[in-house]
Design a protein around this motif. Structure first.
Motif: not given
Lengths: 393, 350
Positions: B157-159, B192-196, B274-277
């Motif tokens: 993934x990327x931001x 907290x990077x990379x989470x906005x 979280x989006x990453x999850x």
């Protein structure tokens, strides 16, 4: 009962493990404590971690250790990684409820062999603090559990005319029984009835020696199906009935002396187990008695004595280890109280009795035994009846 | 596997998820959803065979917090009842097992959580290893950021991809009257990077309730029951150092045991705060673009802790009730970085 109920899988206890209960186990972490009990249960069953399909864990409030949802942290210690793990919490009855939730996994045939464990490491925090937080919506439970239950004991005495000596008889009996149980917390070798009666009054009419200690400890059991029991090298205990009942904490119709939920729960267990006369058919009882007067009270609530007559059984020695209805041969909650584990210890001690493995506190010829737990404001109940033989239906 | 009985979700209700509910006690928050599911089925409390709830004392800030909620259920005459100190999804699991034993034909399941009285990021640190990790107070966003960074480092993934997950979720939430955060929500600054901000769930209070029923009872109570074809949950090691944070083996195991891979699903309600999850779960569950993921908006639109997992099961079931799905996957999670996961497969009668 629906048709499917008759096709339930049989549930057997093939492994039991306890820690030596003490005021503070400073030599082990919480993980070390629970693993010790689980390891002993596996050894008893001659099984390994790989034989376990699921783990069901219980304890009383998270505030008692200051650790939120500890099953997450304990997954590794209990060999649960890659397995299902459930965390039950039903106040003081939790140890019993946890065992029953685990038994349902076997009875429903969802899993074959389940590890169930309950613990409390009270020395990590302070139970009185844990029960007395100031909160915005409800009044805190003032002065701990003793302050809550003392008025109901007094109500029992008034209602039944029981002499005020009965409570000390229970405490004296349970503390003597504890001397025969190597895992019990309190081993008061110099205990006498006079000492109990001379101990300070804490919450009138409850004296210091009539209350439970604060313990660190854990209890584990291995529950399995009929096939698992057939492979067990040591005698299993068979579950003949199990039930939970809850009622509200506060409402106008509540009988705090003999709650309806306790009566209904016992009646359900007896129905499942085919017990018509509990006093005659049950050989040993492990009853949740955190304050001594709860023995005569629960004798009535559980149907062992008519209303108002429970104290007479206690007074006449019927509930002594050598009486004809021994109550708390292990020494009970009065001698050992790792709160979250206390209910499971009752269930496990009942199973030990019918397996004939209770050691010095074995009730001779015990074939059927009742394990009992309660919690909250005497509103949550869980019980099971175990036998030396498999159920016939 | 083959279960002893067919069991279905026949009713679902949830509160609006709100940032604060200072004016409501937990009992007052739960009561409306209990009444709602009972009304939907026409059942009374005394008709229910088993009741089970999920909640957390640490959110409530007091021991035995669930005892008061029980008073709201109206447990009189006394009822067969139990409680898990977990998300309500696991309460639903316990109730499902109870029905499978044959001891009950119906079950009421509810869950609630008020995050507003405390700082939920701080509170969740108390879930961590109490001797070595919790004293450092690493909060839930920081731990999720570790997972997100691991995902980015692995090239999964990327931001912008994470931002797209968040955007899609909140756009979908526009149709969900109960969601807390909906529509066009800016990505915001890094927490907290990379989470906005946009990659993180809103903090809110909410409750949910579900009714389960077996066989013909389910058909009587619901026009199109959401049958539970399989359900399983698994846990992983607690320590983040021994886990591959870009993968979720416990989700995969649970999905296998629930039969999720036997046939494709059309809908998936994933509990991914979280989006990453969501990225991790999609990969693990092999969900391709043909699967409608989180049409409710998911946990990025409303994340009432302890109820959010049960809501995933409820939302998936409700789509089946409405005829919008024939086979749906519902997922719930617990613990840091997806440590514990539950998967259920729900189907409408074909």
């Amino acid at each position: 009962m629906s048709k499917a109920a008759t096709s339930k899988e049989c549930v057997a206890v093939v492994g039991i493990g306890q820690t030596k209960h003490v005021a503070a186990r400073r030599d082990v972490s919480i993980a070390g404590l629970v693993r010790e009990a689980a390891r002993r249960a596996l050894d008893d069953a001659h099984l390994t971690w790989a034989d376990i399909d699921a783990v069901v864990i219980g304890k009383a409030p998270d505030f008692f250790e200051g650790l939120m949802m500890p099953e997450l942290y304990l997954a590794d210690a209990l060999g649960a990684v890659g397995k299902p793990m459930l965390r039950v919490h039903t106040a003081g009855s939790v140890g019993g409820s946890t065992a029953l939730v685990a038994s349902n996994l076997v009875a429903s045939r969802v899993h074959g062999t389940v590890l169930t464990l309950a613990f409390e490491k009270q020395s990590e925090s302070n139970a009185m603090w844990g029960l007395s937080l100031p909160i915005p919506f409800q009044q805190p439970l003032l002065a701990g559990a003793g302050g809550f239950f003392a008025p109901h004991v007094r109500a029992y005495m008034r209602r039944t005319g029981a002499p005020d000596t009965v409570g000390s008889l229970v405490a004296y009996k349970d503390r003597r029984n504890a001397l025969k149980n190597p895992y019990a917390h309190l081993h008061e070798h110099d205990i006498t009835l006079e000492k109990v009666q001379a101990s300070p009054m804490l919450w009138d009419p409850i004296r210091y020696s009539e209350t439970c200690p604060s313990s660190d400890g854990a209890c584990a059991m291995i529950l399995t199906d009929r096939a698992g029991a057939a492979r067990s090298p040591r005698p299993p205990a068979w579950m003949h009935g199990g039930a939970m009942r809850s009622e509200p904490t506060m409402f106008a119709g509540k009988d705090f002396v003999s709650p309806q939920a306790g009566k209904d729960c016992a009646a359900d267990v007896y129905r499942q187990a085919g017990i018509a006369d509990p006093r005659r058919e049950i050989d040993a009882v492990e009853m949740y008695v955190p304050f001594s007067w709860y023995e005569p009270m629960w004798l009535e609530n559980l149907g062992f004595a008519a209303e108002g007559e429970g104290w007479k059984l206690t007074e006449s020695g019927v509930t002594e280890l050598d009486g004809d209805l021994p109550v708390n041969p292990s020494g009970g909650v009065l001698s050992t109280n790792p709160i979250g584990a206390s209910g499971m210890i009752r269930f496990a001690e009942a199973a030990l009795q019918v397996r004939g493995l209770a050691g010095e506190h074995q009730v001779e010829g015990a074939r059927k035994a009742l394990g009992h737990a309660y919690g909250g404001g005497a509103q949550f109940f869980s019980m099971w009846l175990v036998g030396a033989e498999p159920p016939t239906t | 596997m083959r279960y002893a009985r067919d069991v279905a979700i026949v009713a679902f209700a949830q509160t609006d998820t709100l940032r604060r509910t200072d004016e409501l006690s937990e009992v007052e928050m739960v009561m409306p959803v209990l009444h709602d599911v009972l009304r939907q089925t026409g059942l009374r409390t005394s008709d229910i065979g088993f009741t089970c709830s999920g909640s957390s004392d640490y959110l409530a800030g007091r021991a035995f917090s669930f005892t008061m909620a029980l008073d709201g259920v109206g447990a009189w005459p006394p009822i067969p009842e139990s409680h898990v100190e977990m998300d309500g999804a696991w309460a639903l699991y316990e109730a499902w097992v109870k029905i499978l034993t044959g001891e009950a034909d119906t079950a009421l399941v509810y869950a609630y959580g008020k995050s507003s009285p405390g700082e939920v990021r701080d509170v969740l640190t108390r879930q961590l290893d109490p001797y070595y990790v919790a004293p450092l107070w690493p909060d839930s966003v920081a731990l999720a950021a570790l997972q997100a960074q691991a995902l980015i480092d692995a090239g999964a993934a990327d931001e912008p991809a994470l931002a797209a997950v968040a955007d899609r979720s909140r756009t979908d939430a526009s149709d969900n009257p109960h969601a807390q955060l909906k529509g066009s929500v800016p990505s915001g600054d890094y927490i907290v990077r990379p989470l906005r901000t946009g990659d993180c769930p809103p903090i809110g209070d909410g409750a949910a309730a579900v009714i389960l029923a077996s066989g013909d009872r389910a058909r009587e109570l619901c026009e199109r029951p959401a049958w539970i074809r399989g359900m399983d949950h698994r846990i992983e090691a607690h320590s983040l150092g021994v886990r591959d944070l870009t993968d979720s083996p416990s989700t995969r195991l649970a999905a296998e045991h629930a039969g999720a891979f036997e046939r494709p699903v059309d809908t998936a309600e994933l509990h991914a705060p979280f989006s990453s999850q969501e990225v991790v779960l999609r990969r693990t569950l092999k969900l391709n673009d043909s699967v409608r993921v989180n049409p409710s908006g998911g946990a990025l639109a409303a994340n009432p802790v302890m109820a959010a997992g049960l809501i995933r099961l409820g939302e998936a079931a409700a789509r089946i009730h409405r005829g919008e799905s024939d086979r749906a996957l519902a997922h719930a999670t617990s613990g840091p970085c997806l440590q514990q996961n539950l998967v259920a497969v729900l189907e409408g009668e074909s």
